[in-house]
Write an enzyme that holds these catalytic residues in place. Structure first.
Site, PDB file in Angstrom:
ATOM      1  N   THR A   1       0.849  -1.202  -0.122  1.00  8.41           N
ATOM      2  CA  THR A   1       0.060  -0.020   0.112  1.00  8.41           C
ATOM      3  C   THR A   1       0.892   1.232   0.049  1.00  8.41           C
ATOM      4  OG1 THR A   1       0.014   0.176   2.451  1.00  8.41           O
ATOM      5  CG2 THR A   1      -1.747  -1.073   1.286  1.00  8.41           C
TER       6      THR A   1
ATOM      7  N   LYS B   1     -14.938  17.800   8.659  1.00  9.96           N
ATOM      8  CA  LYS B   1     -15.801  17.729   9.765  1.00  9.96           C
ATOM      9  C   LYS B   1     -16.271  19.230  10.030  1.00  9.96           C
ATOM     10  CE  LYS B   1     -14.629  13.178  11.049  1.00  9.96           C
ATOM     11  NZ  LYS B   1     -13.330  12.619  11.343  1.00  9.96           N
TER      12      LYS B   1
ATOM     13  N   TRP C   1     -20.637  16.296   8.714  1.00 17.42           N
ATOM     14  CA  TRP C   1     -19.515  15.700   7.709  1.00 17.42           C
ATOM     15  C   TRP C   1     -19.819  16.322   6.061  1.00 17.42           C
ATOM     16  CZ3 TRP C   1     -18.048   9.880   8.228  1.00 17.42           C
ATOM     17  CH2 TRP C   1     -17.463   9.714   9.630  1.00 17.42           C
TER      18      TRP C   1
HETATM   19  P1  ADP Z   1      -3.147   4.005  -2.114  1.00 21.65           P
HETATM   20  O1  ADP Z   1      -4.113   4.951  -2.792  1.00 21.65           O
HETATM   21  O2  ADP Z   1      -3.139   4.045  -0.698  1.00 21.65           O
HETATM   22  O3  ADP Z   1      -1.978   3.864  -2.933  1.00 21.65           O
HETATM   23  P2  ADP Z   1      -4.988   2.209  -3.228  1.00 21.65           P
HETATM   24  O4  ADP Z   1      -4.716   2.149  -4.602  1.00 21.65           O
HETATM   25  O5  ADP Z   1      -5.065   0.826  -2.658  1.00 21.65           O
HETATM   26  O6  ADP Z   1      -3.900   2.498  -2.338  1.00 21.65           O
HETATM   27  O7  ADP Z   1      -6.204   2.996  -2.886  1.00 21.65           O
HETATM   28  C1  ADP Z   1      -7.359   2.620  -2.521  1.00 21.65           C
HETATM   29  C2  ADP Z   1      -8.362   3.579  -2.043  1.00 21.65           C
HETATM   30  O8  ADP Z   1      -8.482   4.692  -2.898  1.00 21.65           O
HETATM   31  C3  ADP Z   1      -9.581   3.234  -1.548  1.00 21.65           C
HETATM   32  O9  ADP Z   1      -9.708   2.805  -0.318  1.00 21.65           O
HETATM   33  C4  ADP Z   1     -10.479   4.690  -1.776  1.00 21.65           C
HETATM   34  O10 ADP Z   1     -10.266   5.404  -0.880  1.00 21.65           O
HETATM   35  C5  ADP Z   1      -9.763   5.133  -2.851  1.00 21.65           C
HETATM   36  N1  ADP Z   1     -10.591   4.696  -4.056  1.00 21.65           N
HETATM   37  C6  ADP Z   1     -10.487   3.645  -4.987  1.00 21.65           C
HETATM   38  N2  ADP Z   1     -11.116   3.564  -6.098  1.00 21.65           N
HETATM   39  C7  ADP Z   1     -11.949   4.869  -5.936  1.00 21.65           C
HETATM   40  C8  ADP Z   1     -13.322   5.325  -6.352  1.00 21.65           C
HETATM   41  N3  ADP Z   1     -13.783   4.888  -7.420  1.00 21.65           N
HETATM   42  N4  ADP Z   1     -13.688   6.379  -5.791  1.00 21.65           N
HETATM   43  C9  ADP Z   1     -13.375   6.957  -4.615  1.00 21.65           C
HETATM   44  N5  ADP Z   1     -12.230   6.452  -4.003  1.00 21.65           N
HETATM   45  C10 ADP Z   1     -11.678   5.547  -4.523  1.00 21.65           C
END
Ligand code: ADP
Length: 549
Positions: free
Chosen positions: A189, A446, A451
């Protein structure tokens, strides 16, 4: 009483079976790559499978044990695809590292995963030379190029040439059979809070994900498709597309590092790409280039956009101006990554276009294999009424149960039912199961205990004709605790005032949710995966004085 057992063949779900299938049944289907070197390379699924076997033999010769982590720092290309299959298929673990991370993060991740081999594209040589002394476990450095492009000298001990490694082997290799729960690959991540954490996928989870994501209500992959993953192979395995493409045996096109609008457009057109996937920001460059040059796509039909909320304005442009269907998807590294996608059900056929559009703008419904719920802060499930928002939790066959090397379980219970993964996202779910993300819990604004969704504010701002990109963040406020402010990048040549932008919110959102201020900037910082870096923006504007109400 003993149960009657099924009498079917036991075939472990292994990643090697995907590339074997593609080679046997779509052997001459092309894999096209725009290389780091700038030229176009062409091979086939049969070629990829043969060279993946040779690569597996090379790993044997290097003394790599089963379970060894093979690190990569590479763009999307055929050699990276061969490593996907050669490493995982032979029982090693493919560990894709995001080269856009800071060098210290790359070092931390490679050491945490204990990579024994590091394979990298030509343009990352200076980076690897710099960090090599800190890479504690790497025994072999492999430059992903041919002899002609090898440097005359390098500070790396024993720098190996990828093509020489592969060509030294005869391919006389049978893919080994082993437990389908064996680790196949690791992705970290991004570590926006604390150190990055490794998600360890298994062969079984990767195959289930490949099957499910190819379904019609998901990515709808067919052998007739030409897939160009714009999403990098180091970002959650290019959302599984290298596996789903093998499963259906379709043509794959890789852009290498050439992600600017012009290069992408030419590749889409020349290779007759039908389907793509990427985060919202990658489409900004392509669409700006196409509009400026009045270009249209001739083959591109649909794309998955996810990784961050797809602004409705971008969805509309792609659909109405360019004839490309946008499939909005949500997922995360911990989910391999696909969780939900937005596709209409037949009962929605009678809705008017606006109502259909509002559904398509949501993050969508789960694919079979994943289940989801929303909870309050005490872990009680909230209703699916499309109104209540809460913490999104998921479970399923391609969701992590723990992080690499960490003893503590991230899983929680919902109303006493254990085993749910908390995503850190805040969402609502409607009675048909359409999930809508309102925010990441750490990005939500917030204001006086209420929210405000930063995504809602950004979506409205992005619909303003002068706005190229917008980010909404919380700003400290003496009375309300936090109030929203908007950071805006204008389109080239466009102009708009603070008042123009704020006036645009009138009637589009509740008055108390309208941002208190707008700041114009030349650039919004993005994470290594192309998402808006909210943490950095909040830091940058932490002393920003909001105008008195
Ligand atoms: P990082 O962004 O930390 O590198 P990830 O690619 O695993 O890791 O990101 C996942 C996060 O991206 C989700 O938990 C969410 O917050 C956000 N995310 C993914 N797809 C969407 C979407 N279609 N709309 C809004 N947020 C999204």
């Amino acid at each position: 009483m003993s149960a009657l057992m099924g009498q079917m063949m036991q075939m472990p779900l292994l990643i090697s079976s995907l590339v074997q299938h593609a080679a046997r049944h779509s052997g001459d289907t092309e894999i096209v790559s725009k290389r780091v070197e700038g030229d176009i390379h062409r091979t086939t699924w049969a070629g990829v499978e043969r060279r993946s076997r040779q690569l597996a033999q090379a790993f044997d010769r290097l003394g790599c044990a089963a379970g060894d982590r093979i690190g990569t720092l590479a763009w999307n290309g055929y050699r990276h695809l061969e490593i996907y299959y050669g490493a995982s298929g032979s029982g090693r673990v493919c560990h894709t590292i995001n080269p856009r991370l800071f060098p210290e993060q790359i070092v931390w991740i490679a050491n945490d995963a204990a990579d024994t081999v590091l394979m990298f594209d030509l343009n990352f040589l200076p980076l690897i030379e710099k960090i090599a002394p800190e890479l504690k476990t790497v025994k072999h450095f492999v430059l992903m190029t041919d002899r002609a492009h090898m440097p005359a000298a390098s500070t790396l001990p024993n720098l190996l040439c990828y093509e020489e490694l592969v060509e030294a082997e005869n391919g006389d290799y049978r893919w080994p059979q082993f437990d389908e729960n064996t680790a196949s690959s690791i992705c970290y991540t991004s570590g926006t809070t604390g150190h990055p954490k490794g998600a360890v996928y298994s062969h079984r989870s990767s195959l289930l994900h490949a099957y499910a994501s190819a379904l019609p209500d998901a990515m709808n992959c067919s052998t007739r498709d030409v897939i160009l993953p714009v999403v990098p192979m180091f970002h959650v395995n290019a959302w599984g597309l290298p596996y789903s493409a093998a499963l259906v045996g379709c043509k794959l096109v890789f852009p290498g590092p050439h992600l600017d609008g012009k290069s992408l457009f030419e590749l889409f057109e020349n290779e007759k790409v039908t389907f793509s996937a990427g985060v919202p920001t990658v489409w900004l460059g392509l669409l700006t280039y196409m509009k400026a040059n009045q270009l249209k796509f001739s083959s591109f039909k649909r794309t998955v956009i996810g990784g961050a909320a797809c602004p409705p304005a971008m969805m509309k442009t792609l659909q109405d101006d360019f004839g490309v269907e946008v499939i909005h998807a949500w997922g995360m590294t911990e989910l391999s990554p696909l969780g939900t996608l937005s596709k209409l059900m037949s009962k929605h056929d009678t809705l008017d276009k606006d109502a259909q559009q509002r559904l398509l703008e949501k993050q969508g419904r789960v694919i079979y294999g994943i289940d989801m719920a929303i909870t309050d802060d005490d872990g009680h499930a909230l209703p699916w009424d499309g109104q209540a928002t809460g913490n999104l939790v998921v479970k399923g066959g391609w969701v992590i149960s723990s992080y690499f090397g960490r003893a503590e379980s991230p899983l929680i219970s919902v109303d006493g039912d254990p085993g749910w993964f908390p995503t850190g996202d805040v969402a609502s779910i409607d009675p048909d199961g359409f999930m809508q993300i309102t925010d990441r819990s750490k990005d939500v604004i917030k204001s006086g205990g209420e929210w405000i969704s930063s995504i809602d504010l950004e979506n409205i701002a992005m619909a303003h004709p002068a706005v190229h990109e917008a980010a909404a963040i919380a700003c400290k406020h003496p009375k309300w605790d936090e109030r929203p402010m908007l950071v805006v990048v204008l389109k080239p040549g466009a102009s708009a005032t603070r008042e123009d932008i704020l006036g645009f919110f009138d009637g589009r959102i509740a008055k108390w949710q309208i941002p208190d201020d707008v700041v114009f900037t030349a650039d919004i910082p993005h994470t290594a995966t192309g998402k808006i870096q909210k943490l950095k923006l909040r830091e940058q504007f932490k002393d920003h004085q909001l105008p008195a109400a």
